[in-house]
Design a protein around this motif. Structure first.
Motif, PDB file in Angstrom:
ATOM      1  N   TYR A  58     -32.494  39.578 110.416  1.00 22.60           N
ATOM      2  CA  TYR A  58     -32.552  39.061 109.132  1.00 22.60           C
ATOM      3  C   TYR A  58     -33.702  38.864 108.456  1.00 22.60           C
ATOM      4  O   TYR A  58     -34.615  38.840 109.135  1.00 22.60           O
ATOM      5  CB  TYR A  58     -31.633  37.441 109.324  1.00 22.60           C
ATOM      6  N   MET A  59     -33.663  38.182 107.315  1.00 17.06           N
ATOM      7  CA  MET A  59     -34.794  38.166 106.076  1.00 17.06           C
ATOM      8  C   MET A  59     -34.808  36.619 105.882  1.00 17.06           C
ATOM      9  O   MET A  59     -34.093  35.974 105.695  1.00 17.06           O
ATOM     10  CB  MET A  59     -34.493  38.907 105.025  1.00 17.06           C
ATOM     11  N   ILE A  60     -36.101  36.214 105.642  1.00 17.26           N
ATOM     12  CA  ILE A  60     -36.430  34.768 105.140  1.00 17.26           C
ATOM     13  C   ILE A  60     -37.301  34.974 104.081  1.00 17.26           C
ATOM     14  O   ILE A  60     -38.226  35.926 103.916  1.00 17.26           O
ATOM     15  CB  ILE A  60     -37.165  34.035 106.319  1.00 17.26           C
ATOM     16  N   ILE A  88     -29.878  36.786 104.483  1.00 18.51           N
ATOM     17  CA  ILE A  88     -31.062  36.353 103.898  1.00 18.51           C
ATOM     18  C   ILE A  88     -30.980  34.971 103.881  1.00 18.51           C
ATOM     19  O   ILE A  88     -30.108  34.250 103.479  1.00 18.51           O
ATOM     20  CB  ILE A  88     -31.283  36.945 102.546  1.00 18.51           C
ATOM     21  N   GLY A  89     -32.135  34.219 104.331  1.00 14.90           N
ATOM     22  CA  GLY A  89     -32.410  32.917 104.295  1.00 14.90           C
ATOM     23  C   GLY A  89     -33.340  32.459 103.441  1.00 14.90           C
ATOM     24  O   GLY A  89     -34.314  33.244 103.268  1.00 14.90           O
ATOM     25  N   ASP A 105     -38.236  28.116 113.985  1.00 14.29           N
ATOM     26  CA  ASP A 105     -37.687  29.205 114.954  1.00 14.29           C
ATOM     27  C   ASP A 105     -37.041  30.242 113.959  1.00 14.29           C
ATOM     28  O   ASP A 105     -37.276  31.251 114.377  1.00 14.29           O
ATOM     29  CB  ASP A 105     -36.646  28.416 115.765  1.00 14.29           C
ATOM     30  N   SER A 106     -36.455  29.741 112.861  1.00 16.58           N
ATOM     31  CA  SER A 106     -35.861  30.785 112.144  1.00 16.58           C
ATOM     32  C   SER A 106     -36.699  31.624 111.328  1.00 16.58           C
ATOM     33  O   SER A 106     -36.692  33.035 111.376  1.00 16.58           O
ATOM     34  CB  SER A 106     -34.906  30.255 110.953  1.00 16.58           C
ATOM     35  N   LEU A 107     -38.105  30.959 111.104  1.00 14.79           N
ATOM     36  CA  LEU A 107     -38.992  31.846 110.344  1.00 14.79           C
ATOM     37  C   LEU A 107     -39.726  32.759 111.318  1.00 14.79           C
ATOM     38  O   LEU A 107     -39.988  33.790 110.924  1.00 14.79           O
ATOM     39  CB  LEU A 107     -40.063  30.860 109.911  1.00 14.79           C
ATOM     40  N   ALA A 108     -40.056  32.301 112.962  1.00 16.82           N
ATOM     41  CA  ALA A 108     -40.711  33.133 113.583  1.00 16.82           C
ATOM     42  C   ALA A 108     -40.167  34.203 114.064  1.00 16.82           C
ATOM     43  O   ALA A 108     -40.579  35.113 114.501  1.00 16.82           O
ATOM     44  CB  ALA A 108     -41.088  32.000 114.814  1.00 16.82           C
ATOM     45  N   ARG A 134     -48.711  29.033 111.738  1.00 18.01           N
ATOM     46  CA  ARG A 134     -48.339  29.694 113.161  1.00 18.01           C
ATOM     47  C   ARG A 134     -47.148  30.643 113.270  1.00 18.01           C
ATOM     48  O   ARG A 134     -47.174  31.488 113.918  1.00 18.01           O
ATOM     49  CB  ARG A 134     -48.757  28.728 114.066  1.00 18.01           C
ATOM     50  N   ALA A 135     -46.104  30.109 112.610  1.00 17.33           N
ATOM     51  CA  ALA A 135     -44.809  30.669 112.847  1.00 17.33           C
ATOM     52  C   ALA A 135     -44.831  32.044 112.018  1.00 17.33           C
ATOM     53  O   ALA A 135     -44.019  33.335 112.551  1.00 17.33           O
ATOM     54  CB  ALA A 135     -43.704  30.023 112.075  1.00 17.33           C
TER      55      ALA A 135
END
Length: 282
Positions: A58-60, A88-89, A105-108, A134-135
Motif C-alpha cells: 500500500y501507499m501512504i 492509498i492512505g 506502523d502503517s507508515l513504516a 524514524r518510521a
C-alpha cells in the motif's frame, strides 16, 4: 595453529560483514524526487513502476507540507488511483499524532511514501526528532520508495534549502545576487546526506540559489530539478524521468568571498541531463 585459527576467524568475519552490507544495500529503497509543477500521467506511472508493489502493498501520503493537506492528498490520490490498484492512505501527522503507534506502523510498512508540496519547513517542524522521522527511514531501509514533489523534494536533503534569504530578505523565486551567507538551511530528512536538492529549477531560474548553496557546501553535489521532472535515486545511481531537465553542480575550486559577500569560484562541474539519462552521486 592459533595464528591459523585467528586468520580464519578474521576471514569469516570479513565475509559476514560484506554479506551483511550487500544485503542492507539490496534492501534499501529508492527515492523518487519530483521538481514540482504539473505531474504527467506518464511520470506517475513511472513512480508506481519504480515502487514495484505487490498486490498486498500500500501507499501512504504525507501532506504536512501543505497549508491545505486534504486537498493535496486528494490531488495525488486521484493520480495514483489511475496508475495503481494498491490502497492509498493519508497520514496528516500533527504534534499530537507523532507517537500514534498504529499510524507509525502503517507508515513504516508502506511500500510507497509520497510527500506533497507546500512548505518544507512546515513539514520538518512536524517530523524532525520524532518517531515519524524514524518510521520514514525504517520504511526506506526496508525497501520502500520515498517520493516527494516541490517541498517534498527539498526535504530529502540533510541540509535543506528553506527558500528564505538571510541578507536580502525580500522573497523572490530566485536570488538577485550570488552572495555568501545569504541562503538559509534547515535540517531535512537526511535521505541524501551530501546532496542539496532545489526544485522548480529552470521554470523559476534558480541558478543563483543553487550556486549559493554550492558555495556554502563546496564538497556537496547540488542538484536542480525542473518542474514535471524527477530523479530516481537507487544507491549511487540516478536516472532522470519526465518532460524537462536536471542540472548538477559540484567540485568548485578556489572559492573566495569579497568584502561585500560576493562569491567567486573556478572550474565548478556543470552537468545537464534529460529523461533517460543516468549519472552518479559523488
Amino acid at each position: 595453529m592459533s595464528k591459523f585459527i585467528e586468520g580464519v576467524t578474521k576471514y569469516i568475519l570479513t565475509v559476514f560483514f560484506l554479506l551483511s552490507l550487500n544485503q542492507a544495500m539490496a534492501q534499501q529503497g529508492k527515492l523518487f524526487i519530483i521538481g514540482g509543477g504539473t505531474r504527467s500521467a506518464a511520470l506517475i506511472q513511472t513512480l508506481v513502476t519504480t515502487a514495484d508493489m505487490s498486490a498486498q502493498d500500500y501507499m501512504i501520503v504525507l501532506p504536512m507540507s501543505s497549508g491545505e493537506p486534504e486537498a493535496s492528498y486528494e490531488a495525488i490520490k486521484k493520480q495514483l488511483t489511475i496508475a495503481s490498484k494498491n490502497n492509498i492512505g493519508n497520514l496528516n501527522f500533527t504534534a499530537e499524532l507523532v507517537t500514534d503507534k498504529k499510524w507509525l506502523d502503517s507508515l513504516a510498512n508502506a511500500k510507497l511514501i509520497f510527500i506533497t508540496g507546500g512548505d518544507q519547513s512546515r513539514f520538518m517542524k512536524v517530523v524532525l526528532n520524532t518517531p515519524v522521522y524514524r518510521a520514514i527511514h525504517r520504511a526506506y531501509q526496508n525497501g520502500a520508495t520515498i517520493a516527494g514533489t516541490s517541498a517534498g523534494a527539498a526535504v530529502m536533503s540533510k541540509n535543506m534549502i528553506t527558500g528564505k534569504e538571510l541578507l536580502d530578505t525580500n522573497y523572490r523565486e530566485t536570488f538577485n545576487k550570488l552572495w555568501a551567507d545569504n541562503i538559509e538551511f534547515e535540517e531535512g530528512l537526511g535521505l541524501l546526506q551530501s546532496v542539496i536538492i532545489d526544485q522548480h529549477f529552470l521554470k523559476r531560474s534558480r541558478y543563483n540559489r543553487l550556486i549559493s548553496a554550492l558555495a556554502a557546501y563546496p564538497k556537496f553535489q547540488c542538484i536542480g530539478i525542473d518542474e514535471g521532472t524527477a530523479i530516481i535515486v537507487q544507491g549511487k545511481k540516478i536516472t532522470v524521468a519526465g518532460v524537462s531537465q536536471v542540472l548538477s553542480l559540484s567540485s568548485p575550486k578556489h572559492i573566495k568571498v569579497s568584502a561585500k559577500h560576493l562569491i567567486s569560484m573556478d572550474n565548478l562541474r556543470f552537468s545537464l541531463y534529460t529523461a533517460g539519462d543516468q549519472f552518479n552521486l559523488k
